[in-house]
Design an enzyme around this catalytic site. Structure first.
Site, PDB file in Angstrom:
ATOM      1  N   SER A 142      13.927   0.772   3.747  1.00  0.00           N
ATOM      2  CA  SER A 142      14.797  -0.361   3.382  1.00  0.00           C
ATOM      3  C   SER A 142      16.052   0.215   2.733  1.00  0.00           C
ATOM      4  O   SER A 142      16.042   1.354   2.257  1.00  0.00           O
ATOM      5  CB  SER A 142      14.065  -1.260   2.375  1.00  0.00           C
ATOM      6  OG  SER A 142      14.918  -2.300   1.937  1.00  0.00           O
ATOM      7  N   TYR A 156       9.026  -2.372  -5.359  1.00  0.00           N
ATOM      8  CA  TYR A 156       9.302  -2.300  -3.918  1.00  0.00           C
ATOM      9  C   TYR A 156      10.284  -1.158  -3.617  1.00  0.00           C
ATOM     10  O   TYR A 156      10.059  -0.324  -2.731  1.00  0.00           O
ATOM     11  CB  TYR A 156       9.878  -3.638  -3.456  1.00  0.00           C
ATOM     12  CG  TYR A 156      10.328  -3.667  -2.016  1.00  0.00           C
ATOM     13  CD1 TYR A 156       9.395  -3.727  -0.986  1.00  0.00           C
ATOM     14  CD2 TYR A 156      11.684  -3.634  -1.677  1.00  0.00           C
ATOM     15  CE1 TYR A 156       9.799  -3.763   0.346  1.00  0.00           C
ATOM     16  CE2 TYR A 156      12.091  -3.664  -0.358  1.00  0.00           C
ATOM     17  CZ  TYR A 156      11.148  -3.731   0.654  1.00  0.00           C
ATOM     18  OH  TYR A 156      11.555  -3.758   1.963  1.00  0.00           O
ATOM     19  N   LYS A 160       9.986   2.213  -1.187  1.00  0.00           N
ATOM     20  CA  LYS A 160      10.852   2.446  -0.027  1.00  0.00           C
ATOM     21  C   LYS A 160      11.615   3.768  -0.165  1.00  0.00           C
ATOM     22  O   LYS A 160      11.898   4.441   0.830  1.00  0.00           O
ATOM     23  CB  LYS A 160      11.796   1.256   0.169  1.00  0.00           C
ATOM     24  CG  LYS A 160      11.055  -0.019   0.589  1.00  0.00           C
ATOM     25  CD  LYS A 160      10.438   0.147   1.963  1.00  0.00           C
ATOM     26  CE  LYS A 160       9.429  -0.917   2.314  1.00  0.00           C
ATOM     27  NZ  LYS A 160       8.909  -0.801   3.675  1.00  0.00           N
TER      28      LYS A 160
HETATM   29  P1  NAP Z   1       6.944  -9.941   7.636  1.00  0.00           P
HETATM   30  O1  NAP Z   1       7.755 -10.901   8.412  1.00  0.00           O
HETATM   31  O2  NAP Z   1       6.271 -10.406   6.382  1.00  0.00           O
HETATM   32  O3  NAP Z   1       5.839  -9.294   8.599  1.00  0.00           O
HETATM   33  C1  NAP Z   1       5.016  -8.257   8.110  1.00  0.00           C
HETATM   34  C2  NAP Z   1       3.650  -8.294   8.772  1.00  0.00           C
HETATM   35  O4  NAP Z   1       2.845  -7.276   8.136  1.00  0.00           O
HETATM   36  C3  NAP Z   1       2.907  -9.616   8.557  1.00  0.00           C
HETATM   37  O5  NAP Z   1       2.242 -10.016   9.723  1.00  0.00           O
HETATM   38  C4  NAP Z   1       1.924  -9.266   7.448  1.00  0.00           C
HETATM   39  O6  NAP Z   1       0.786 -10.102   7.455  1.00  0.00           O
HETATM   40  C5  NAP Z   1       1.575  -7.837   7.809  1.00  0.00           C
HETATM   41  N1  NAP Z   1       0.938  -7.123   6.715  1.00  0.00           N
HETATM   42  C6  NAP Z   1       1.015  -7.362   5.377  1.00  0.00           C
HETATM   43  N2  NAP Z   1       0.206  -6.539   4.703  1.00  0.00           N
HETATM   44  C7  NAP Z   1      -0.407  -5.742   5.634  1.00  0.00           C
HETATM   45  C8  NAP Z   1      -1.375  -4.715   5.561  1.00  0.00           C
HETATM   46  N3  NAP Z   1      -1.929  -4.356   4.398  1.00  0.00           N
HETATM   47  N4  NAP Z   1      -1.764  -4.107   6.711  1.00  0.00           N
HETATM   48  C9  NAP Z   1      -1.246  -4.492   7.897  1.00  0.00           C
HETATM   49  N5  NAP Z   1      -0.349  -5.484   8.039  1.00  0.00           N
HETATM   50  C10 NAP Z   1       0.069  -6.105   6.916  1.00  0.00           C
HETATM   51  O7  NAP Z   1       7.798  -8.655   7.194  1.00  0.00           O
HETATM   52  P2  NAP Z   1       9.201  -8.092   7.750  1.00  0.00           P
HETATM   53  O8  NAP Z   1      10.290  -8.768   7.028  1.00  0.00           O
HETATM   54  O9  NAP Z   1       9.172  -8.052   9.226  1.00  0.00           O
HETATM   55  O10 NAP Z   1       9.119  -6.598   7.166  1.00  0.00           O
HETATM   56  C11 NAP Z   1       8.575  -5.538   7.923  1.00  0.00           C
HETATM   57  C12 NAP Z   1       8.940  -4.234   7.235  1.00  0.00           C
HETATM   58  O11 NAP Z   1      10.352  -4.152   7.123  1.00  0.00           O
HETATM   59  C13 NAP Z   1       8.404  -4.078   5.821  1.00  0.00           C
HETATM   60  O12 NAP Z   1       8.021  -2.740   5.613  1.00  0.00           O
HETATM   61  C14 NAP Z   1       9.593  -4.428   4.954  1.00  0.00           C
HETATM   62  O13 NAP Z   1       9.537  -3.807   3.691  1.00  0.00           O
HETATM   63  C15 NAP Z   1      10.716  -3.866   5.790  1.00  0.00           C
HETATM   64  N6  NAP Z   1      12.014  -4.460   5.503  1.00  0.00           N
HETATM   65  C16 NAP Z   1      12.248  -5.774   5.753  1.00  0.00           C
HETATM   66  C17 NAP Z   1      13.502  -6.301   5.466  1.00  0.00           C
HETATM   67  C18 NAP Z   1      13.840  -7.737   5.749  1.00  0.00           C
HETATM   68  O14 NAP Z   1      14.947  -8.169   5.371  1.00  0.00           O
HETATM   69  N7  NAP Z   1      13.023  -8.521   6.392  1.00  0.00           N
HETATM   70  C19 NAP Z   1      14.497  -5.497   4.913  1.00  0.00           C
HETATM   71  C20 NAP Z   1      14.214  -4.152   4.665  1.00  0.00           C
HETATM   72  C21 NAP Z   1      12.971  -3.647   4.967  1.00  0.00           C
HETATM   73  P3  NAP Z   1       0.793 -11.402   6.464  1.00  0.00           P
HETATM   74  O15 NAP Z   1       1.981 -12.232   6.867  1.00  0.00           O
HETATM   75  O16 NAP Z   1      -0.515 -12.052   6.766  1.00  0.00           O
HETATM   76  O17 NAP Z   1       0.903 -10.867   5.077  1.00  0.00           O
END
Ligand code: NAP
Length: 258
Positions: A142, A156, A160
């Site tokens: 991130s 968090y 990261k």
């Molecule tokens: P998201 O929409 O919440 O999707 C994440 C998925 O991972 C969900 O299906 C979640 O299940 C699942 N998950 C949670 N805990 C888990 C575990 N212990 N083992 C396996 N799967 C698990 O998240 P996202 O926004 O796509 O983010 C994905 C990645 O990108 C993360 O690492 C996040 O830190 C990073 N990121 C995101 C953003 C952003 O703006 N969105 C920015 C920077 C970095 P549940 O929904 O059931 O919990």
């Protein structure tokens, strides 16, 4: 860019958001895809949609905090596809907690999923990655932590930034197997996870992003395709920011009139 036919991509946290886009994009370019997540129903839906579009995908339960579920998933991928070429360590959580009230459990949970979960995932799939002539590990880090900060995300941000520390040593260790290890640093991306954060947060973020919009999950997935490509075979231990220019302004003055 590389067509991934014949290759297998494994993606954690692939039932939603960025991970789902990665699964779809790898599948569209010919890869067989393993959709790993704790949300089995949503993961099955992602795999089914890929198959309906002519791709090859399977969904598996894997909680990245639990090595038993990861080795079970690795065994299932081995059985179904016989290999893993690309591993996207993408599962992550970002619950906000402020320092004065953050509990040890809050801290530990975020570290367990984001940081230890990445390590456990790499370890579970390493035997297969070592066999691949195109071994690739792509970490979803991130901008928060390695570059920026935001109140409520100290734990968090620590995870990261920690992922990048892991990446640099892992890249050296795994070079002898031809495996590259790189990280994507997304800015604010429109996903289910971010959706929970609210309309006000979204409006404020759009105002400080030079492109004036949040990123799409596909914007991040394209960076994963690049790191996984043959064209990126000599790139390891590196980061790629995907944030619409969010980290660039020196102050709010830099955004005036644009
Ligand atoms: P998201 O929409 O919440 O999707 C994440 C998925 O991972 C969900 O299906 C979640 O299940 C699942 N998950 C949670 N805990 C888990 C575990 N212990 N083992 C396996 N799967 C698990 O998240 P996202 O926004 O796509 O983010 C994905 C990645 O990108 C993360 O690492 C996040 O830190 C990073 N990121 C995101 C953003 C952003 O703006 N969105 C920015 C920077 C970095 P549940 O929904 O059931 O919990």
């Amino acid at each position: 860019m590389t067509n991934f036919s014949g290759r297998v991509a494994v993606i954690t946290g692939a039932a939603k958001g960025i991970g789902r886009a990665m699964a779809q994009q790898f599948a569209q370019r010919g890869a067989r895809v393993a959709v790993l997540d704790i949300d089995t129903e949503a993961a099955a839906q992602v795999a089914q949609t890929i198959r309906q579009h002519g791709g090859d995908a399977l969904s598996l339960f894997a909680d990245v905090t639990d090595p038993t579920t990861l080795s079970h998933a690795a065994a299932e991928v081995q059985k179904a596809y016989g290999r893993t070429d690309i591993l996207c360590c993408n599962a992550g959580i970002y619950p906000q907690a402020f320092l004065e009230t953050m509990t040890e459990a809050d801290w530990d949970k975020v570290h367990a999923v984001n940081l230890k979960g990445m390590f456990l995932t790499v370890q579970a799939f390493l035997p297969m990655l070592k066999q691949s002539p195109y071994g690739r590990i792509v970490l979803t880090s991130s901008i928060t932590g390695p570059i920026t900060g935001f109140p409520g995300w100290a734990h968090y941000g620590a995870t990261k930034a920690g992922m990048l520390g892991f990446m640099r040593s892992a890249a050296i260790e795994l070079a002898k197997y031809g495996i590259t290890v790189n990280a994507i640093l997304p800015g604010n991306i429109e996903t289910e996870g971010l959706g929970d954060i609210g309309e006000e947060y979204r409006r404020q973020m759009e105002a400080v992003i030079p492109f004036k919009r949040l990123g799409k999950p596909e914007d991040v997935a394209y960076a994963a395709l690049f790191f996984a490509s043959d064209e990126a075979s000599y790139i390891t231990g590196q980061t790629l920011i995907v944030d619409g220019g969010q980290i660039l302004p020196e102050s709010s003055l830099a955004l005036e009139g644009i």
